[in-house]
Design a protein around this motif. Structure first.
Motif, mmCIF file in Angstrom:
data_model
loop_
_atom_site.group_PDB
_atom_site.id
_atom_site.type_symbol
_atom_site.label_atom_id
_atom_site.label_comp_id
_atom_site.label_asym_id
_atom_site.label_seq_id
_atom_site.Cartn_x
_atom_site.Cartn_y
_atom_site.Cartn_z
ATOM 1 N N PRO A 10 0.797 -1.236 0.000
ATOM 2 C CA PRO A 10 0.000 0.000 0.000
ATOM 3 C C PRO A 10 0.828 1.285 0.000
ATOM 4 O O PRO A 10 0.332 2.331 -0.395
ATOM 5 C CB PRO A 10 -0.844 -0.109 1.270
ATOM 6 N N THR A 11 2.092 1.207 0.463
ATOM 7 C CA THR A 11 2.925 2.414 0.516
ATOM 8 C C THR A 11 4.367 2.099 0.113
ATOM 9 O O THR A 11 4.798 0.945 0.194
ATOM 10 C CB THR A 11 2.972 3.012 1.942
ATOM 11 N N LEU A 12 5.073 3.133 -0.273
ATOM 12 C CA LEU A 12 6.499 3.006 -0.584
ATOM 13 C C LEU A 12 7.265 2.577 0.660
ATOM 14 O O LEU A 12 8.185 1.757 0.586
ATOM 15 C CB LEU A 12 7.045 4.334 -1.121
ATOM 16 N N GLU A 13 6.903 3.106 1.816
ATOM 17 C CA GLU A 13 7.607 2.798 3.062
ATOM 18 C C GLU A 13 7.521 1.309 3.392
ATOM 19 O O GLU A 13 8.501 0.705 3.816
ATOM 20 C CB GLU A 13 7.050 3.635 4.227
ATOM 21 N N LYS A 14 6.347 0.709 3.200
ATOM 22 C CA LYS A 14 6.175 -0.713 3.479
ATOM 23 C C LYS A 14 7.010 -1.550 2.504
ATOM 24 O O LYS A 14 7.679 -2.510 2.911
ATOM 25 C CB LYS A 14 4.688 -1.100 3.385
ATOM 26 N N ALA A 15 6.996 -1.200 1.237
ATOM 27 C CA ALA A 15 7.796 -1.919 0.239
ATOM 28 C C ALA A 15 9.288 -1.783 0.548
ATOM 29 O O ALA A 15 10.050 -2.750 0.432
ATOM 30 C CB ALA A 15 7.492 -1.399 -1.170
ATOM 31 N N GLU A 16 9.694 -0.593 0.983
ATOM 32 C CA GLU A 16 11.101 -0.358 1.333
ATOM 33 C C GLU A 16 11.499 -1.193 2.549
ATOM 34 O O GLU A 16 12.609 -1.720 2.621
ATOM 35 C CB GLU A 16 11.328 1.129 1.604
ATOM 36 N N ALA A 17 10.591 -1.322 3.520
ATOM 37 C CA ALA A 17 10.880 -2.141 4.713
ATOM 38 C C ALA A 17 11.066 -3.609 4.339
ATOM 39 O O ALA A 17 11.971 -4.276 4.856
ATOM 40 C CB ALA A 17 9.751 -1.986 5.728
ATOM 41 N N VAL A 18 10.238 -4.107 3.431
ATOM 42 C CA VAL A 18 10.367 -5.503 3.002
ATOM 43 C C VAL A 18 11.663 -5.692 2.209
ATOM 44 O O VAL A 18 12.378 -6.684 2.393
ATOM 45 C CB VAL A 18 9.136 -5.947 2.185
ATOM 46 N N ARG A 19 11.986 -4.723 1.341
ATOM 47 C CA ARG A 19 13.246 -4.824 0.587
ATOM 48 C C ARG A 19 14.430 -4.820 1.546
ATOM 49 O O ARG A 19 15.367 -5.599 1.384
ATOM 50 C CB ARG A 19 13.372 -3.682 -0.433
ATOM 51 N N SER A 20 14.391 -3.982 2.578
ATOM 52 C CA SER A 20 15.470 -3.949 3.571
ATOM 53 C C SER A 20 15.601 -5.282 4.291
ATOM 54 O O SER A 20 16.712 -5.760 4.540
ATOM 55 C CB SER A 20 15.227 -2.838 4.586
ATOM 56 N N GLU A 21 14.461 -5.891 4.613
ATOM 57 C CA GLU A 21 14.479 -7.210 5.261
ATOM 58 C C GLU A 21 15.127 -8.256 4.347
ATOM 59 O O GLU A 21 15.923 -9.080 4.798
ATOM 60 C CB GLU A 21 13.047 -7.633 5.620
ATOM 61 N N LEU A 22 14.800 -8.210 3.064
ATOM 62 C CA LEU A 22 15.403 -9.152 2.116
ATOM 63 C C LEU A 22 16.916 -8.929 2.001
ATOM 64 O O LEU A 22 17.680 -9.889 1.900
ATOM 65 C CB LEU A 22 14.743 -9.030 0.739
ATOM 66 N N LEU A 23 17.336 -7.676 2.047
ATOM 67 C CA LEU A 23 18.771 -7.381 1.988
ATOM 68 C C LEU A 23 19.477 -7.883 3.242
ATOM 69 O O LEU A 23 20.622 -8.331 3.181
ATOM 70 C CB LEU A 23 19.004 -5.887 1.775
ATOM 71 N N GLU A 24 18.794 -7.815 4.386
ATOM 72 C CA GLU A 24 19.359 -8.374 5.621
ATOM 73 C C GLU A 24 19.484 -9.892 5.512
ATOM 74 O O GLU A 24 20.476 -10.477 5.954
ATOM 75 C CB GLU A 24 18.500 -7.991 6.834
ATOM 76 N N LEU A 25 18.462 -10.525 4.940
ATOM 77 C CA LEU A 25 18.510 -11.983 4.748
ATOM 78 C C LEU A 25 19.641 -12.368 3.798
ATOM 79 O O LEU A 25 20.228 -13.440 3.920
ATOM 80 C CB LEU A 25 17.169 -12.499 4.221
ATOM 81 N N GLN A 26 19.937 -11.484 2.860
ATOM 82 C CA GLN A 26 21.048 -11.738 1.942
ATOM 83 C C GLN A 26 22.384 -11.726 2.686
ATOM 84 O O GLN A 26 23.267 -12.528 2.399
ATOM 85 C CB GLN A 26 21.046 -10.706 0.805
ATOM 86 N N LYS A 27 22.499 -10.854 3.678
ATOM 87 C CA LYS A 27 23.719 -10.809 4.489
ATOM 88 C C LYS A 27 23.892 -12.083 5.305
ATOM 89 O O LYS A 27 25.005 -12.445 5.662
ATOM 90 C CB LYS A 27 23.690 -9.600 5.441
ATOM 91 N N GLU A 28 22.767 -12.753 5.596
ATOM 92 C CA GLU A 28 22.802 -14.013 6.343
ATOM 93 C C GLU A 28 22.907 -15.224 5.407
ATOM 94 O O GLU A 28 22.795 -16.363 5.856
ATOM 95 C CB GLU A 28 21.549 -14.137 7.212
ATOM 96 N N TYR A 29 23.068 -14.972 4.114
ATOM 97 C CA TYR A 29 23.207 -16.017 3.090
ATOM 98 C C TYR A 29 21.981 -16.914 2.985
ATOM 99 O O TYR A 29 22.086 -18.078 2.624
ATOM 100 C CB TYR A 29 24.467 -16.852 3.320
ATOM 101 N N LEU A 30 20.795 -16.358 3.269
ATOM 102 C CA LEU A 30 19.563 -17.113 3.129
ATOM 103 C C LEU A 30 18.920 -16.896 1.763
ATOM 104 O O LEU A 30 18.073 -17.672 1.334
ATOM 105 C CB LEU A 30 18.569 -16.743 4.228
ATOM 106 N N ILE A 31 19.309 -15.799 1.115
ATOM 107 C CA ILE A 31 18.771 -15.469 -0.199
ATOM 108 C C ILE A 31 19.856 -14.745 -0.985
ATOM 109 O O ILE A 31 20.686 -14.041 -0.406
ATOM 110 C CB ILE A 31 17.492 -14.601 -0.060
ATOM 111 N N THR A 32 19.851 -14.934 -2.299
ATOM 112 C CA THR A 32 20.765 -14.211 -3.176
ATOM 113 C C THR A 32 19.917 -13.457 -4.192
ATOM 114 O O THR A 32 19.185 -14.065 -4.978
ATOM 115 C CB THR A 32 21.730 -15.165 -3.913
ATOM 116 N N LEU A 33 19.990 -12.132 -4.127
ATOM 117 C CA LEU A 33 19.193 -11.283 -5.016
ATOM 118 C C LEU A 33 20.036 -10.785 -6.170
ATOM 119 O O LEU A 33 21.166 -10.336 -5.979
ATOM 120 C CB LEU A 33 18.645 -10.085 -4.248
ATOM 121 N N ASP A 34 19.465 -10.851 -7.369
ATOM 122 C CA ASP A 34 20.108 -10.226 -8.518
ATOM 123 C C ASP A 34 19.676 -8.765 -8.631
ATOM 124 O O ASP A 34 20.427 -7.929 -9.118
ATOM 125 C CB ASP A 34 19.755 -10.972 -9.807
#
Length: 163
Positions: A10-34
């Motif tokens: 519903p908002t840019l802020e919510k989408a940004e929070a989810v993207r930040s969470e995914l980037l954190e998961l990438q630091k934990e080697y749980l996901i690799t984003l292109d």
């Protein structure tokens, strides 16, 4: 092979929070984003892409450095910086990697003004652990290239109660 997932929030802020969470998961080697890009639609219908990396700025900075270096050799550092920055910015502007910009803009036309579509290109992930972190984030899955089973699991996770 990478998988594409597009979720509307519903908002840019919510989408940004989810993207930040995914980037954190990438630091934990749980996901690799292109790539992970957020597209928003303004009230007047214009689509804006919020990229993770601004290739134009990165190209300008890199070009300035190399232009300065070459300019120092020929005793014209200012000219070298200007030419380097301009050519680097042009190169960065033309460099489109990850998800195709035209595809994102076309798909984002279907969202409501004020909403934000999170485009994620996933190279690999530990599905169960990533889905656990995605629980209750909300949003609506707009498009995926996942198989039906994985897509159903994603839909259930984001609509379920928060972890």
């Amino acid at each position: 092979m990478s998988d594409l997932v597009v979720i509307v929030y519903p908002t840019l802020e919510k989408a940004e929070a989810v993207r930040s969470e995914l980037l954190e998961l990438q630091k934990e080697y749980l996901i690799t984003l292109d790539d992970a890009v957020i597209a928003t639609k303004t009230d007047d219908g214009k689509i804006k892409l919020h990229q993770m990396v601004n290739t134009t700025a990165a190209g300008a900075a890199s070009g300035s450095f190399w232009g300065l270096l070459v300019g120092m050799i020929f005793l014209m550092p200012v000219v070298g910086v200007v030419i380097g920055a301009a050519s680097g910015a042009l190169g960065g502007l033309l460099a489109d990697f990850g998800i195709n910009d035209k595809f994102m803009k076309d798909l984002a036309e279907s969202i409501q003004p004020g909403n934000a579509a999170l485009f994620v290109l996933i190279r690999e992930m530990t599905g169960d652990k990533v889905l656990e972190h995605m629980k209750g984030t909300g949003g609506v899955v707009l498009k995926t290239s996942l198989d039906n089973e994985k897509e159903a699991a994603l839909r259930a996770a984001i609509s379920g109660p928060a972890a």
